[in-house]
Structure formats: C-alpha cells, structure tokens
Design a protein around this motif. Structure first.
Motif, PDB file in Angstrom:
ATOM      1  N   LEU A 136      41.254  19.064  94.194  1.00 26.53           N
ATOM      2  CA  LEU A 136      41.661  19.717  92.952  1.00 26.53           C
ATOM      3  C   LEU A 136      41.875  18.686  91.852  1.00 26.53           C
ATOM      4  O   LEU A 136      42.551  17.678  92.065  1.00 26.53           O
ATOM      5  CB  LEU A 136      42.976  20.485  93.152  1.00 26.53           C
ATOM      6  N   SER A 137      41.346  18.969  90.683  1.00 27.43           N
ATOM      7  CA  SER A 137      41.614  18.118  89.530  1.00 27.43           C
ATOM      8  C   SER A 137      43.113  18.167  89.233  1.00 27.43           C
ATOM      9  O   SER A 137      43.749  19.214  89.418  1.00 27.43           O
ATOM     10  CB  SER A 137      40.837  18.635  88.315  1.00 27.43           C
ATOM     11  N   PRO A 138      43.700  17.073  88.755  1.00 22.09           N
ATOM     12  CA  PRO A 138      45.120  17.114  88.372  1.00 22.09           C
ATOM     13  C   PRO A 138      45.393  18.172  87.304  1.00 22.09           C
ATOM     14  O   PRO A 138      46.495  18.687  87.206  1.00 22.09           O
ATOM     15  CB  PRO A 138      45.396  15.709  87.814  1.00 22.09           C
ATOM     16  N   THR A 139      44.376  18.519  86.518  1.00 21.65           N
ATOM     17  CA  THR A 139      44.542  19.518  85.458  1.00 21.65           C
ATOM     18  C   THR A 139      43.983  20.881  85.857  1.00 21.65           C
ATOM     19  O   THR A 139      43.728  21.724  85.003  1.00 21.65           O
ATOM     20  CB  THR A 139      43.854  19.043  84.164  1.00 21.65           C
ATOM     21  N   CYS A 140      43.811  21.102  87.160  1.00 21.11           N
ATOM     22  CA  CYS A 140      43.272  22.378  87.642  1.00 21.11           C
ATOM     23  C   CYS A 140      44.186  23.531  87.215  1.00 21.11           C
ATOM     24  O   CYS A 140      45.406  23.429  87.276  1.00 21.11           O
ATOM     25  CB  CYS A 140      43.150  22.342  89.161  1.00 21.11           C
ATOM     26  N   HIS A 141      43.584  24.619  86.751  1.00 20.67           N
ATOM     27  CA  HIS A 141      44.299  25.844  86.391  1.00 20.67           C
ATOM     28  C   HIS A 141      43.940  26.937  87.406  1.00 20.67           C
ATOM     29  O   HIS A 141      42.913  26.855  88.070  1.00 20.67           O
ATOM     30  CB  HIS A 141      43.868  26.342  85.009  1.00 20.67           C
ATOM     31  N   GLN A 142      44.787  27.932  87.467  1.00 20.30           N
ATOM     32  CA  GLN A 142      44.500  29.093  88.309  1.00 20.30           C
ATOM     33  C   GLN A 142      44.961  30.340  87.584  1.00 20.30           C
ATOM     34  O   GLN A 142      46.053  30.357  87.028  1.00 20.30           O
ATOM     35  CB  GLN A 142      45.238  28.961  89.639  1.00 20.30           C
TER      36      GLN A 142
ATOM     37  N   ALA B   3      48.585  29.448  87.429  1.00 21.48           N
ATOM     38  CA  ALA B   3      49.148  28.097  87.454  1.00 21.48           C
ATOM     39  C   ALA B   3      48.411  27.219  86.460  1.00 21.48           C
ATOM     40  O   ALA B   3      47.233  27.424  86.200  1.00 21.48           O
ATOM     41  CB  ALA B   3      49.018  27.509  88.859  1.00 21.48           C
ATOM     42  N   SER B   4      49.118  26.225  85.952  1.00 23.19           N
ATOM     43  CA  SER B   4      48.495  25.307  84.998  1.00 23.19           C
ATOM     44  C   SER B   4      48.488  23.866  85.500  1.00 23.19           C
ATOM     45  O   SER B   4      48.267  22.950  84.734  1.00 23.19           O
ATOM     46  CB  SER B   4      49.199  25.391  83.643  1.00 23.19           C
ATOM     47  N   SER B   5      48.736  23.689  86.811  1.00 24.33           N
ATOM     48  CA  SER B   5      48.689  22.337  87.363  1.00 24.33           C
ATOM     49  C   SER B   5      48.340  22.380  88.845  1.00 24.33           C
ATOM     50  O   SER B   5      48.559  23.380  89.527  1.00 24.33           O
ATOM     51  CB  SER B   5      50.039  21.628  87.195  1.00 24.33           C
ATOM     52  N   ARG B   6      47.822  21.261  89.312  1.00 22.70           N
ATOM     53  CA  ARG B   6      47.490  21.127  90.728  1.00 22.70           C
ATOM     54  C   ARG B   6      48.744  21.296  91.581  1.00 22.70           C
ATOM     55  O   ARG B   6      48.697  21.948  92.634  1.00 22.70           O
ATOM     56  CB  ARG B   6      46.854  19.756  90.966  1.00 22.70           C
ATOM     57  N   GLU B   7      49.878  20.750  91.140  1.00 27.30           N
ATOM     58  CA  GLU B   7      51.093  20.822  91.939  1.00 27.30           C
ATOM     59  C   GLU B   7      51.542  22.265  92.164  1.00 27.30           C
ATOM     60  O   GLU B   7      51.982  22.621  93.251  1.00 27.30           O
ATOM     61  CB  GLU B   7      52.223  20.012  91.281  1.00 27.30           C
ATOM     62  N   THR B   8      51.424  23.098  91.122  1.00 26.78           N
ATOM     63  CA  THR B   8      51.804  24.507  91.273  1.00 26.78           C
ATOM     64  C   THR B   8      50.861  25.211  92.235  1.00 26.78           C
ATOM     65  O   THR B   8      51.296  25.987  93.096  1.00 26.78           O
ATOM     66  CB  THR B   8      51.806  25.217  89.902  1.00 26.78           C
ATOM     67  N   ILE B   9      49.570  24.934  92.129  1.00 32.46           N
ATOM     68  CA  ILE B   9      48.590  25.538  93.040  1.00 32.46           C
ATOM     69  C   ILE B   9      48.882  25.104  94.471  1.00 32.46           C
ATOM     70  O   ILE B   9      48.877  25.933  95.391  1.00 32.46           O
ATOM     71  CB  ILE B   9      47.155  25.166  92.629  1.00 32.46           C
TER      72      ILE B   9
ATOM     73  N   LEU C  82      34.838  33.492  82.230  1.00 29.16           N
ATOM     74  CA  LEU C  82      35.422  32.614  81.214  1.00 29.16           C
ATOM     75  C   LEU C  82      36.175  33.411  80.162  1.00 29.16           C
ATOM     76  O   LEU C  82      37.230  32.981  79.691  1.00 29.16           O
ATOM     77  CB  LEU C  82      34.340  31.743  80.578  1.00 29.16           C
ATOM     78  N   GLU C  83      35.661  34.581  79.803  1.00 31.41           N
ATOM     79  CA  GLU C  83      36.379  35.427  78.837  1.00 31.41           C
ATOM     80  C   GLU C  83      37.726  35.860  79.406  1.00 31.41           C
ATOM     81  O   GLU C  83      38.742  35.842  78.703  1.00 31.41           O
ATOM     82  CB  GLU C  83      35.530  36.643  78.461  1.00 31.41           C
ATOM     83  N   ALA C  84      37.759  36.250  80.684  1.00 31.82           N
ATOM     84  CA  ALA C  84      39.018  36.665  81.321  1.00 31.82           C
ATOM     85  C   ALA C  84      40.006  35.501  81.375  1.00 31.82           C
ATOM     86  O   ALA C  84      41.202  35.673  81.122  1.00 31.82           O
ATOM     87  CB  ALA C  84      38.750  37.197  82.729  1.00 31.82           C
ATOM     88  N   VAL C  85      39.516  34.323  81.701  1.00 30.09           N
ATOM     89  CA  VAL C  85      40.372  33.148  81.771  1.00 30.09           C
ATOM     90  C   VAL C  85      40.954  32.824  80.390  1.00 30.09           C
ATOM     91  O   VAL C  85      42.141  32.538  80.251  1.00 30.09           O
ATOM     92  CB  VAL C  85      39.577  31.941  82.332  1.00 30.09           C
ATOM     93  N   GLU C  86      40.111  32.887  79.364  1.00 32.29           N
ATOM     94  CA  GLU C  86      40.590  32.613  78.005  1.00 32.29           C
ATOM     95  C   GLU C  86      41.667  33.609  77.586  1.00 32.29           C
ATOM     96  O   GLU C  86      42.662  33.227  76.984  1.00 32.29           O
ATOM     97  CB  GLU C  86      39.424  32.631  77.019  1.00 32.29           C
ATOM     98  N   ARG C  87      41.470  34.890  77.918  1.00 27.30           N
ATOM     99  CA  ARG C  87      42.486  35.907  77.592  1.00 27.30           C
ATOM    100  C   ARG C  87      43.792  35.604  78.319  1.00 27.30           C
ATOM    101  O   ARG C  87      44.869  35.678  77.743  1.00 27.30           O
ATOM    102  CB  ARG C  87      41.995  37.304  77.978  1.00 27.30           C
ATOM    103  N   GLU C  88      43.686  35.278  79.593  1.00 23.15           N
ATOM    104  CA  GLU C  88      44.871  35.042  80.418  1.00 23.15           C
ATOM    105  C   GLU C  88      45.628  33.782  79.988  1.00 23.15           C
ATOM    106  O   GLU C  88      46.843  33.799  79.856  1.00 23.15           O
ATOM    107  CB  GLU C  88      44.455  34.911  81.888  1.00 23.15           C
ATOM    108  N   LEU C  89      44.904  32.693  79.771  1.00 23.95           N
ATOM    109  CA  LEU C  89      45.550  31.416  79.472  1.00 23.95           C
ATOM    110  C   LEU C  89      45.744  31.175  77.987  1.00 23.95           C
ATOM    111  O   LEU C  89      46.526  30.298  77.605  1.00 23.95           O
ATOM    112  CB  LEU C  89      44.732  30.256  80.060  1.00 23.95           C
ATOM    113  N   GLY C  90      45.005  31.910  77.158  1.00 27.12           N
ATOM    114  CA  GLY C  90      45.074  31.675  75.724  1.00 27.12           C
ATOM    115  C   GLY C  90      44.508  30.317  75.334  1.00 27.12           C
ATOM    116  O   GLY C  90      44.933  29.713  74.356  1.00 27.12           O
ATOM    117  N   VAL C  91      43.565  29.817  76.125  1.00 23.42           N
ATOM    118  CA  VAL C  91      42.966  28.505  75.914  1.00 23.42           C
ATOM    119  C   VAL C  91      41.449  28.661  75.895  1.00 23.42           C
ATOM    120  O   VAL C  91      40.890  29.400  76.707  1.00 23.42           O
ATOM    121  CB  VAL C  91      43.371  27.536  77.058  1.00 23.42           C
ATOM    122  N   GLU C  92      40.797  27.949  74.991  1.00 21.47           N
ATOM    123  CA  GLU C  92      39.338  27.957  74.919  1.00 21.47           C
ATOM    124  C   GLU C  92      38.760  27.246  76.143  1.00 21.47           C
ATOM    125  O   GLU C  92      39.014  26.064  76.345  1.00 21.47           O
ATOM    126  CB  GLU C  92      38.874  27.253  73.634  1.00 21.47           C
TER     127      GLU C  92
END
Length: 178
Positions: A37-43, A53-59, A96-106
């Motif tokens: 997992l990337s250190p910046t992995c999101h879920q 989740a917004s970090s590898r540690e949380t995942i 990607l559209e669902a992820v952007e809606r959920e995270l509010g990140v491009e």
C-alpha cells in the motif's frame, strides 16, 4: 479522449502484485501488508462509508480489525474464489467519479495524468460453513483496486506497483439453506 487500454504486461504485473498482497493478508501482519500500500493510499467503501480511509495506517487498522473478528476455525471453514481483471472504461470513469464525490478530491487528473494509475477490478466470493448442516453463509465483495508505480519508502531503486486507492463497490451476504 481515446479509451484507456491497459497492456497485457501491466495486467499480469497487477495480478501478480494482487496475489502477493492477498497472500500477505492470510498471515495478517502489518509489516507484510504495508509494503503493498502506498503511504498515501485512500479507501472508500460505498456500502459502508465509515470504512473510508485517507491513510495506509487507517486501512491497516481496518484490515487488522477484520482479521481479529474471525477465529482460526472460521478461517479454516472458509472457501473462496477470487476473480481479477482490468476495469472497463465505464468502470474506470464511474469509479473515479464516485471516489471524487466521496472524498471531495480531484482523482481523475491524477489517475490519467503523470501518476498513471491502473485499475484492477476484483470479485471475491467466500462461502462459510454454518453451525448446522443446513446453513452456510455466502459473501461477495467487489473492489476496484487502483495502482501506481512508486519507489519503496526510504529506498533507492526500481519502482514497483503499489495500491493507491481501494474503491469498495459492493459488500453483500446472504444465508442460504442447503
């Protein structure tokens, strides 16, 4: 924009990387799972948003919690099947559209730009023997795993495929009578 095409070599590499990741989950140890997992992995988890989740540690924490829930006997009684393949263009776009809606990140620009994300859609089916002879539980999970090439943390050398986003599309279960 022309449709995205994942090369057969990349599909093979991602399936191999997924197999190594999946094998590390069988023995769950954060030190074995973390390098996948990337250190910046999101879920994101569409069915259960609290598992986002917004970090590898949380995942890793979520994975460890799910590991602790099952006893060794339950793990021994579980039979399953995994099917993995490249995402279709529609699955990439909608995901990607669902992820952007959920995270509010491009995410689309990152995925299609210089980070060069590749997607692998994985379907997992587990059958768990029940307490009685007549019952068994079945569970299905569909996850869009997104990967990008990164150098291992603190190391020089060759980049490898690591997961940068888990998009849990579906979690379902039912009890069936034999």
């Amino acid at each position: 924009m022309p449709p995205h095409v994942t090369s057969p070599q990349t599909i093979f590499a991602l399936k191999s990387a997924y197999h190594a990741y999946r094998s590390s989950l069988e023995l769950f140890s954060a030190s074995l799972v973390a390098p996948h997992l990337s250190p910046t992995c999101h879920q994101i988890c569409r069915p259960i948003p609290s598992y986002s989740a917004s970090s590898r540690e949380t995942i890793l924490g979520f994975l460890e919690d799910s590991w602790k829930v099952k006893s060794d006997a339950e793990r021994a009684q579980t039979r399953g099947c995994v099917v993995a393949g490249p995402m279709t263009e529609e699955q990439r776009r909608e995901g990607l559209e669902a992820v952007e809606r959920e995270l509010g990140v491009e995410m689309r620009a990152r995925a299609e730009g210089e980070e060069g994300w590749e997607g692998l859609r994985v379907g997992l089916w587990d059958e768990i023997e029940g307490d009685g002879e007549e019952e068994r539980a079945e569970r299905m999970v569909i996850v869009n795993y997104w990967w990008r090439r990164e150098r291992p943390e603190g190391k020089d050398g060759e980049e490898k495929w690591v997961q940068c986003l888990h998009d849990i599309v579906f979690l379902g279960s039912k009890v069936m009578k034999s």
